[in-house]
Design an enzyme around this catalytic site. Structure first.
Site, mmCIF file in Angstrom:
data_model
loop_
_atom_site.group_PDB
_atom_site.id
_atom_site.type_symbol
_atom_site.label_atom_id
_atom_site.label_comp_id
_atom_site.label_asym_id
_atom_site.label_seq_id
_atom_site.Cartn_x
_atom_site.Cartn_y
_atom_site.Cartn_z
ATOM 1 N N GLU A 1 -2.762 -5.445 -2.989
ATOM 2 C CA GLU A 1 -3.511 -5.837 -4.008
ATOM 3 C C GLU A 1 -3.488 -4.773 -5.594
ATOM 4 O O GLU A 1 -2.660 -5.223 -6.260
ATOM 5 C CB GLU A 1 -4.616 -5.755 -3.910
ATOM 6 C CG GLU A 1 -4.712 -7.152 -2.655
ATOM 7 C CD GLU A 1 -4.925 -5.962 -1.347
ATOM 8 O OE1 GLU A 1 -4.989 -4.799 -1.207
ATOM 9 O OE2 GLU A 1 -5.881 -6.908 -0.285
ATOM 10 N N GLU B 1 0.193 5.356 0.307
ATOM 11 C CA GLU B 1 -0.780 5.868 1.038
ATOM 12 C C GLU B 1 -0.015 7.434 0.420
ATOM 13 O O GLU B 1 0.501 7.890 -0.018
ATOM 14 C CB GLU B 1 -0.989 6.228 2.456
ATOM 15 C CG GLU B 1 -1.107 4.423 3.408
ATOM 16 C CD GLU B 1 -1.313 4.430 4.316
ATOM 17 O OE1 GLU B 1 -1.844 5.326 5.331
ATOM 18 O OE2 GLU B 1 -2.420 3.835 4.815
ATOM 19 N N CYS C 1 -9.937 -5.064 0.697
ATOM 20 C CA CYS C 1 -11.320 -4.668 0.985
ATOM 21 C C CYS C 1 -11.978 -4.915 -0.377
ATOM 22 O O CYS C 1 -12.439 -5.642 -0.911
ATOM 23 C CB CYS C 1 -10.631 -3.380 0.399
ATOM 24 S SG CYS C 1 -10.004 -2.408 -0.824
ATOM 25 N N CYS D 1 -10.609 -4.036 -3.984
ATOM 26 C CA CYS D 1 -9.679 -5.166 -4.295
ATOM 27 C C CYS D 1 -10.194 -6.343 -4.889
ATOM 28 O O CYS D 1 -9.522 -7.245 -5.708
ATOM 29 C CB CYS D 1 -8.614 -4.620 -3.027
ATOM 30 S SG CYS D 1 -7.201 -3.539 -2.494
ATOM 31 N N CYS E 1 -4.253 0.374 -2.310
ATOM 32 C CA CYS E 1 -3.923 -0.438 -1.755
ATOM 33 C C CYS E 1 -2.895 -1.502 -2.349
ATOM 34 O O CYS E 1 -2.631 -1.383 -3.381
ATOM 35 C CB CYS E 1 -4.567 -1.752 -1.696
ATOM 36 S SG CYS E 1 -6.238 -1.105 -0.415
ATOM 37 N N ASN F 1 0.576 -1.287 0.112
ATOM 38 C CA ASN F 1 0.604 -0.046 0.060
ATOM 39 C C ASN F 1 0.542 1.408 0.087
ATOM 40 O O ASN F 1 1.903 1.264 0.923
ATOM 41 C CB ASN F 1 -1.109 -0.251 1.002
ATOM 42 C CG ASN F 1 -0.406 -0.421 2.352
ATOM 43 O OD1 ASN F 1 0.481 -0.842 2.273
ATOM 44 N ND2 ASN F 1 -1.011 0.476 3.593
HETATM 45 N N1 THU Z 1 -5.070 -1.429 2.549
HETATM 46 C C1 THU Z 1 -4.228 -2.408 2.000
HETATM 47 O O1 THU Z 1 -3.221 -2.647 1.234
HETATM 48 N N2 THU Z 1 -5.059 -3.604 0.820
HETATM 49 C C2 THU Z 1 -6.196 -3.908 1.330
HETATM 50 O O2 THU Z 1 -7.006 -4.692 1.182
HETATM 51 C C3 THU Z 1 -7.208 -3.496 2.637
HETATM 52 C C4 THU Z 1 -6.625 -2.179 2.667
HETATM 53 C C5 THU Z 1 -4.144 -0.200 2.702
HETATM 54 C C6 THU Z 1 -5.072 1.016 2.469
HETATM 55 C C7 THU Z 1 -4.579 1.593 3.426
HETATM 56 O O3 THU Z 1 -3.276 2.605 3.057
HETATM 57 C C8 THU Z 1 -4.369 0.381 4.871
HETATM 58 O O4 THU Z 1 -4.351 -0.647 4.431
HETATM 59 C C9 THU Z 1 -5.495 1.340 6.189
HETATM 60 O O5 THU Z 1 -6.819 0.744 5.209
#
Ligand code: THU
Length: 132
Positions: A52, A41, A83, A86, A50, A39
Protein backbone atom coordinates in the site's frame (compact mmCIF):
# COMPACT_ATOMS: atom_id res chain seq x y z
CA UNK A 1 -7.94 -4.53 -16.02
CA UNK A 2 -9.93 -3.77 -12.88
CA UNK A 3 -8.36 -2.68 -9.61
CA UNK A 4 -7.99 -6.19 -8.18
CA UNK A 5 -6.43 -7.46 -11.42
CA UNK A 6 -3.92 -4.62 -11.35
CA UNK A 7 -3.08 -5.39 -7.72
CA UNK A 8 -2.67 -9.05 -8.65
CA UNK A 9 -0.38 -8.22 -11.57
CA UNK A 10 1.95 -6.02 -9.53
CA UNK A 11 2.03 -8.62 -6.74
CA UNK A 12 4.18 -10.74 -9.07
CA UNK A 13 6.92 -8.12 -8.67
CA UNK A 14 6.85 -8.12 -4.87
CA UNK A 15 10.25 -8.57 -3.24
CA UNK A 16 9.49 -10.76 -0.24
CA UNK A 17 12.40 -13.21 0.25
CA UNK A 18 12.12 -13.08 4.06
CA UNK A 19 8.41 -13.55 4.69
CA UNK A 20 7.61 -15.26 1.40
CA UNK A 21 4.34 -13.30 1.56
CA UNK A 22 3.84 -11.29 -1.61
CA UNK A 23 1.31 -8.45 -1.55
CA UNK A 24 0.00 -6.25 -4.37
CA UNK A 25 -1.97 -3.04 -4.01
CA UNK A 26 -3.72 -0.79 -6.52
CA UNK A 27 -5.10 2.67 -5.83
CA UNK A 28 -7.59 4.48 -8.03
CA UNK A 29 -6.98 8.21 -7.63
CA UNK A 30 -9.63 10.92 -7.95
CA UNK A 31 -8.72 11.40 -11.63
CA UNK A 32 -9.36 7.73 -12.35
CA UNK A 33 -5.69 6.96 -12.83
CA UNK A 34 -4.49 3.77 -11.16
CA UNK A 35 -1.27 3.46 -9.20
CA UNK A 36 0.21 0.17 -8.05
CA UNK A 37 2.69 -1.00 -5.47
CA UNK A 38 4.08 -4.18 -3.97
CA UNK A 39 5.85 -5.00 -0.73
CA UNK A 40 9.62 -4.52 -0.77
CA UNK A 41 11.39 -6.32 2.08
CA UNK A 42 14.89 -5.73 3.36
CA UNK A 43 17.56 -7.75 5.18
CA UNK A 44 17.17 -5.13 7.90
CA UNK A 45 13.58 -6.27 8.47
CA UNK A 46 11.99 -3.01 9.74
CA UNK A 47 13.16 -1.23 6.60
CA UNK A 48 10.71 -3.24 4.47
CA UNK A 49 7.73 -1.43 3.00
CA UNK A 50 4.16 -2.55 2.42
CA UNK A 51 2.42 -2.76 -0.94
CA UNK A 52 0.00 0.00 0.00
CA UNK A 53 2.86 2.36 0.85
CA UNK A 54 4.37 1.77 -2.60
CA UNK A 55 1.09 2.54 -4.34
CA UNK A 56 0.62 5.70 -2.27
CA UNK A 57 4.16 6.84 -3.11
CA UNK A 58 3.52 6.32 -6.83
CA UNK A 59 0.29 8.33 -6.61
CA UNK A 60 1.95 11.20 -4.77
CA UNK A 61 4.90 11.19 -7.17
CA UNK A 62 2.42 11.58 -10.05
CA UNK A 63 0.91 14.66 -8.40
CA UNK A 64 -2.33 13.16 -7.13
CA UNK A 65 -3.48 13.39 -3.53
CA UNK A 66 -6.97 11.85 -3.39
CA UNK A 67 -7.68 8.14 -3.14
CA UNK A 68 -11.04 7.05 -4.60
CA UNK A 69 -10.67 3.27 -4.14
CA UNK A 70 -8.12 0.68 -3.06
CA UNK A 71 -7.54 -3.01 -3.79
CA UNK A 72 -5.07 -5.26 -2.01
CA UNK A 73 -4.35 -8.92 -2.67
CA UNK A 74 -2.15 -11.69 -1.29
CA UNK A 75 -2.04 -15.48 -1.11
CA UNK A 76 -3.83 -15.52 2.24
CA UNK A 77 -6.54 -17.87 3.54
CA UNK A 78 -8.95 -14.95 3.83
CA UNK A 79 -8.96 -11.70 1.82
CA UNK A 80 -5.80 -9.93 2.98
CA UNK A 81 -6.36 -7.17 5.48
CA UNK A 82 -4.22 -4.02 5.36
CA UNK A 83 -1.95 -3.66 8.39
CA UNK A 84 -2.68 -0.95 10.93
CA UNK A 85 0.05 1.34 9.64
CA UNK A 86 -1.27 1.11 6.09
CA UNK A 87 -4.79 1.90 7.24
CA UNK A 88 -3.44 5.12 8.71
CA UNK A 89 -1.47 5.87 5.53
CA UNK A 90 -4.54 5.29 3.34
CA UNK A 91 -6.69 7.46 5.64
CA UNK A 92 -4.39 10.41 4.94
CA UNK A 93 -5.55 10.50 1.30
CA UNK A 94 -9.00 8.89 1.37
CA UNK A 95 -12.25 9.65 3.17
CA UNK A 96 -14.20 7.51 5.63
CA UNK A 97 -16.27 6.27 2.70
CA UNK A 98 -13.34 5.24 0.50
CA UNK A 99 -13.80 1.54 -0.34
CA UNK A 100 -10.96 -0.90 0.26
CA UNK A 101 -11.36 -4.22 -1.52
CA UNK A 102 -9.39 -7.03 0.06
CA UNK A 103 -8.77 -10.18 -1.94
CA UNK A 104 -6.92 -13.46 -1.99
CA UNK A 105 -5.66 -15.59 -4.86
CA UNK A 106 -8.54 -18.04 -4.37
CA UNK A 107 -10.90 -15.31 -5.56
CA UNK A 108 -12.43 -14.35 -2.22
CA UNK A 109 -13.06 -10.64 -1.81
CA UNK A 110 -14.34 -8.40 0.94
CA UNK A 111 -14.91 -4.66 0.72
CA UNK A 112 -14.89 -2.31 3.70
CA UNK A 113 -14.75 1.46 4.05
CA UNK A 114 -11.71 3.20 5.51
CA UNK A 115 -13.96 4.31 8.37
CA UNK A 116 -14.76 0.69 9.17
CA UNK A 117 -11.11 -0.35 8.87
CA UNK A 118 -9.78 2.49 11.01
CA UNK A 119 -12.38 4.19 13.20
CA UNK A 120 -10.94 7.23 14.90
CA UNK A 121 -8.06 7.67 12.46
CA UNK A 122 -5.67 10.38 13.54
CA UNK A 123 -5.96 13.29 11.08
CA UNK A 124 -4.63 16.75 10.39
CA UNK A 125 -7.62 18.29 12.21
CA UNK A 126 -6.54 16.51 15.39
CA UNK A 127 -3.54 18.83 15.50
CA UNK A 128 -5.65 22.01 15.36
CA UNK A 129 -4.97 24.29 18.30
CA UNK A 130 -5.30 27.99 18.90
CA UNK A 131 -1.52 28.23 19.18
CA UNK A 132 -0.34 26.66 15.94
N1 THU B 1 2.33 -6.50 3.96
C1 THU B 1 1.88 -5.60 3.04
O1 THU B 1 2.56 -5.35 2.03
N2 THU B 1 0.69 -4.99 3.27
C2 THU B 1 -0.11 -5.24 4.34
O2 THU B 1 -1.08 -4.54 4.56
C3 THU B 1 0.19 -6.39 5.21
C4 THU B 1 1.62 -6.82 5.19
C5 THU B 1 3.62 -7.15 3.73
C6 THU B 1 4.72 -6.65 4.67
C7 THU B 1 5.67 -7.82 4.65
O3 THU B 1 6.54 -7.66 3.52
C8 THU B 1 4.79 -9.02 4.41
O4 THU B 1 3.54 -8.54 3.94
C9 THU B 1 4.56 -9.86 5.65
O5 THU B 1 4.11 -9.09 6.70
Amino acid sequence: MDLIEQACAVRDHAYAPYSGFKVGAAIKAASGRIFVGCNVENAAYPEGTCAEAGAIAAMIAAGEVEIAAVAVIADSPEPVTPCGGCRQKLAEFGTGRTPVTMANLAGLTRTASLQDLLPGAFAKADMDTEDR
